[in-house]
Write a protein that holds these residues in place. Structure first.
Motif, short mmCIF file in Angstrom:
data_model
loop_
_atom_site.label_atom_id
_atom_site.label_comp_id
_atom_site.label_asym_id
_atom_site.label_seq_id
_atom_site.Cartn_x
_atom_site.Cartn_y
_atom_site.Cartn_z
N TRP A 128 0.88 -1.19 0.00
CA TRP A 128 0.00 0.00 0.00
C TRP A 128 0.90 1.23 0.00
N SER A 129 0.92 1.96 -1.08
CA SER A 129 1.83 3.11 -1.16
C SER A 129 1.22 4.19 -2.04
N ALA A 130 1.69 5.41 -1.83
CA ALA A 130 1.23 6.53 -2.64
C ALA A 130 1.76 6.40 -4.06
N SER A 131 1.01 6.87 -5.03
CA SER A 131 1.48 6.88 -6.42
C SER A 131 2.77 7.69 -6.49
N PRO A 132 3.79 7.17 -7.18
CA PRO A 132 5.05 7.92 -7.30
C PRO A 132 4.98 9.04 -8.33
N ALA A 133 3.91 9.09 -9.13
CA ALA A 133 3.78 10.15 -10.14
C ALA A 133 3.34 11.44 -9.46
N TRP A 134 4.02 12.53 -9.75
CA TRP A 134 3.66 13.81 -9.13
C TRP A 134 3.75 14.92 -10.16
N PRO A 135 2.72 15.77 -10.26
CA PRO A 135 1.51 15.83 -9.42
C PRO A 135 0.35 14.96 -9.92
N GLN A 136 0.57 14.21 -11.01
CA GLN A 136 -0.54 13.44 -11.57
C GLN A 136 -1.16 12.47 -10.56
N GLY A 137 -0.33 11.93 -9.68
CA GLY A 137 -0.81 10.91 -8.75
C GLY A 137 -1.27 11.44 -7.41
N ARG A 138 -1.49 12.74 -7.29
CA ARG A 138 -1.90 13.30 -5.99
C ARG A 138 -3.20 12.66 -5.52
N GLY A 139 -3.19 12.20 -4.27
CA GLY A 139 -4.37 11.58 -3.69
C GLY A 139 -4.60 10.14 -4.11
N LEU A 140 -3.74 9.58 -4.94
CA LEU A 140 -3.91 8.21 -5.41
C LEU A 140 -3.00 7.26 -4.65
N MET A 141 -3.52 6.08 -4.37
CA MET A 141 -2.73 5.04 -3.73
C MET A 141 -2.59 3.85 -4.67
N LEU A 142 -1.48 3.14 -4.54
CA LEU A 142 -1.27 1.88 -5.24
C LEU A 142 -1.47 0.74 -4.24
N LEU A 143 -2.26 -0.25 -4.65
CA LEU A 143 -2.49 -1.43 -3.83
C LEU A 143 -1.96 -2.64 -4.59
N ARG A 144 -1.10 -3.41 -3.92
CA ARG A 144 -0.48 -4.59 -4.55
C ARG A 144 -0.96 -5.83 -3.79
N PRO A 145 -2.13 -6.35 -4.13
CA PRO A 145 -2.72 -7.44 -3.34
C PRO A 145 -2.07 -8.80 -3.54
N VAL A 146 -1.16 -8.94 -4.51
CA VAL A 146 -0.48 -10.23 -4.70
C VAL A 146 1.02 -10.10 -4.40
N LEU A 147 1.39 -9.09 -3.62
CA LEU A 147 2.81 -8.84 -3.37
C LEU A 147 3.46 -9.94 -2.55
N GLU A 148 2.68 -10.72 -1.82
CA GLU A 148 3.24 -11.81 -1.03
C GLU A 148 3.10 -13.16 -1.73
N GLU A 149 2.70 -13.13 -3.00
CA GLU A 149 2.51 -14.37 -3.74
C GLU A 149 3.65 -14.60 -4.72
N ARG A 150 3.90 -15.87 -5.05
CA ARG A 150 4.90 -16.20 -6.04
C ARG A 150 4.35 -16.00 -7.45
N ARG A 151 5.22 -15.60 -8.35
CA ARG A 151 4.85 -15.39 -9.75
C ARG A 151 4.29 -16.67 -10.36
N GLU A 152 4.91 -17.79 -10.05
CA GLU A 152 4.45 -19.05 -10.64
C GLU A 152 3.09 -19.46 -10.10
N ALA A 153 2.79 -19.09 -8.85
CA ALA A 153 1.48 -19.42 -8.29
C ALA A 153 0.37 -18.69 -9.05
N LEU A 154 0.64 -17.49 -9.50
CA LEU A 154 -0.35 -16.74 -10.28
C LEU A 154 -0.56 -17.39 -11.64
N ARG A 155 0.51 -17.91 -12.22
CA ARG A 155 0.36 -18.60 -13.50
C ARG A 155 -0.37 -19.93 -13.34
N ASP A 156 -0.16 -20.59 -12.21
CA ASP A 156 -0.93 -21.80 -11.92
C ASP A 156 -2.42 -21.47 -11.83
N HIS A 157 -2.74 -20.33 -11.24
CA HIS A 157 -4.13 -19.89 -11.16
C HIS A 157 -4.71 -19.69 -12.55
#
Length: 430
Positions: free
Chosen positions: A149-178
């Motif tokens: 969960w982090s603020a958008s690194p784009a400025w000022p375009q990303g003002r007030g925007l957050m980035l959510l990475r809900p698969v950040l604790e998952e393995r890349r291969e597990a997503l491909r298995d899905h």
């Protein structure tokens, strides 16, 4: 519901509103990570009654990029999501292509998400990306660390925007298995294995590693976040003398209005002077730091404009514009442009000068003024709605640094100090 789906649903539920008209944006490249996230997020938004907006950036760096964009569009629509394609028109070769493409991607995604009314962008980064980033930093790269969960690194375009990475604790291969289990396909970008680039070298080096480096708790949590002050509406931010380097950098970035945080020896030297209790004035990252005893403040350094001039900004009635990376200004009056008060303070009315009188001199000079067609200046707050961006930007960074569980709903709340006290620029004073 399988374990992967259950974990991702829990993470989405923790951060996102379960109802509301605003869409949830999703960065969709067509690769395996983003395609798996598309499938998972589409199911979540459908169950929660939210809209999903998939955004695809064509970097125009590969002959097949247009076909990749069509693939992503078809996949998004098949999943029941809205879709919009975005084109990077300034693509070119040469050194630093990945960094320039990444910055352009974030800016395009942020602009499109804001235009659509979204406040959160989902991205498909995995724990493998975390490991690759650690490997690249060990080789001297200056990449930031990925957080869920982090603020958008784009400025000022990303003002007030957050980035959510809900698969950040998952393995890349597990997503491909899905995806395989769901009968879904994905694209493979050959640039990811190109050893000319740091990402490709990192993947090659880590290919034999069974378990990648996970998220670092120490990297995700720091303390001593400064509290708002009474002059935040004018771009003045407080500093503590014991701030960690990452937090100090965030405060300076917010005060200076820039997009590139300070690093290295200059930041370390400033941190040491603060910790030693020195009284001093210094400039770093476009910000002026004034330290006198327990009072330490950061604000815009107007003298920096001699090195990097800030062009006057013409305002369009009813359209929000960002000036100097620090203020969002909206007016209903035509024929106005925004400039700095520096060099114009003597031309302001007595009431305008009185309103600025409690600010440090540098903050007065760095305040925005509106110039009418006859060249007459007045403080921007007199004829426009003005919101200081530094406080919200710092608040979003603070939530990330402290590990605070903030949610999408909190991004819509007005922060204390973003606007001046109601009686400072009241109508009867105009």
């Amino acid at each position: 519901m399988d374990d992967l789906t259950s974990r991702v649903v829990t993470r989405l539920d923790e951060r996102l509103n379960h109802t509301g008209p605003e869409p949830v944006a999703l960065a969709l490249s067509g690769g395996g990570d983003s395609m798996a996230l598309l499938d998972l997020a589409a199911a979540w938004t459908k169950a929660r009654g939210r809209r999903l907006l998939a955004l695809t950036v064509d970097h125009n760096l590969n002959p097949d990029s247009a076909a990749w964009t069509r693939f992503a569009a078809e996949a998004a629509r098949a999943a029941g999501a809205d879709w919009r394609g975005l084109l990077w028109t300034q693509a070119r070769g040469g050194p630093g292509v990945p960094a320039r493409a990444r910055a352009a991607r974030h800016a395009l995604l942020a602009e499109a998400a804001r235009d659509a009314g979204a406040r959160v962008i989902l991205t498909g980064h995995t724990v493998d990306d975390v490991a690759e980033g650690e490997w690249m930093r060990a080789q001297g790269a200056t990449l930031g660390r990925l957080r869920d969960w982090s603020a958008s690194p784009a400025w000022p375009q990303g003002r007030g925007l957050m980035l959510l990475r809900p698969v950040l604790e998952e393995r890349r291969e597990a997503l491909r298995d899905h995806l395989r289990a769901r009968g879904l396909s994905w694209l493979e970008d050959p640039a990811n294995g190109d050893l000319r680039y740091g990402r490709g070298r990192a993947r090659a080096a880590l290919a034999q590693q069974e378990s990648p480096v996970g998220l670092s708790a120490s990297a995700a949590h720091v303390s001593a976040i400064p509290k708002p002050c009474d002059h935040g509406w004018a771009g003045v931010l407080p500093l503590s003398r014991d701030l960690p380097a990452s937090t100090l950098a965030a405060v300076l970035l917010c005060a200076g209005g820039g997009a590139t945080p300070p690093r290295g020896e200059r930041l370390a030297a400033l941190q040491a002077r603060l910790a030693a209790g020195e009284d001093f004035t210094a400039v770093l990252c476009g910000a002026r730091i004034e330290a006198s005893g327990a009072l330490v403040r950061a604000m815009r350094e107007p003298g920096e404009w001699r090195r990097r001039p800030v062009a006057p900004l013409d305002l369009t009635p009813g359209v929000a514009a960002v000036w100097d990376g620090r203020f969002e200004i909206v007016t209903d009056k035509p024929g106005l442009r925004v400039e700095a008060a520096a060099g114009r303070l003597a031309q302001l009315s007595d009431r305008d000068r009185a309103a600025l009188s409690g600010l440090p001199p540098a903050a007065r000079a760095a305040a925005p003024v509106l110039i009418d067609s006859k060249g007459r200046p007045r403080l921007a707050w007199r004829a426009a709605d003005v919101r200081a961006l530094g406080l919200r930007r710092l608040a979003l960074a603070s939530a990330v640094f402290t590990g605070e569980t903030t949610q999408e709903d909190g991004l819509f709340q007005t922060l204390h100090g973003e606007t001046p006290p109601s009686d400072l620029f009241s109508d009867e004073d105009c």
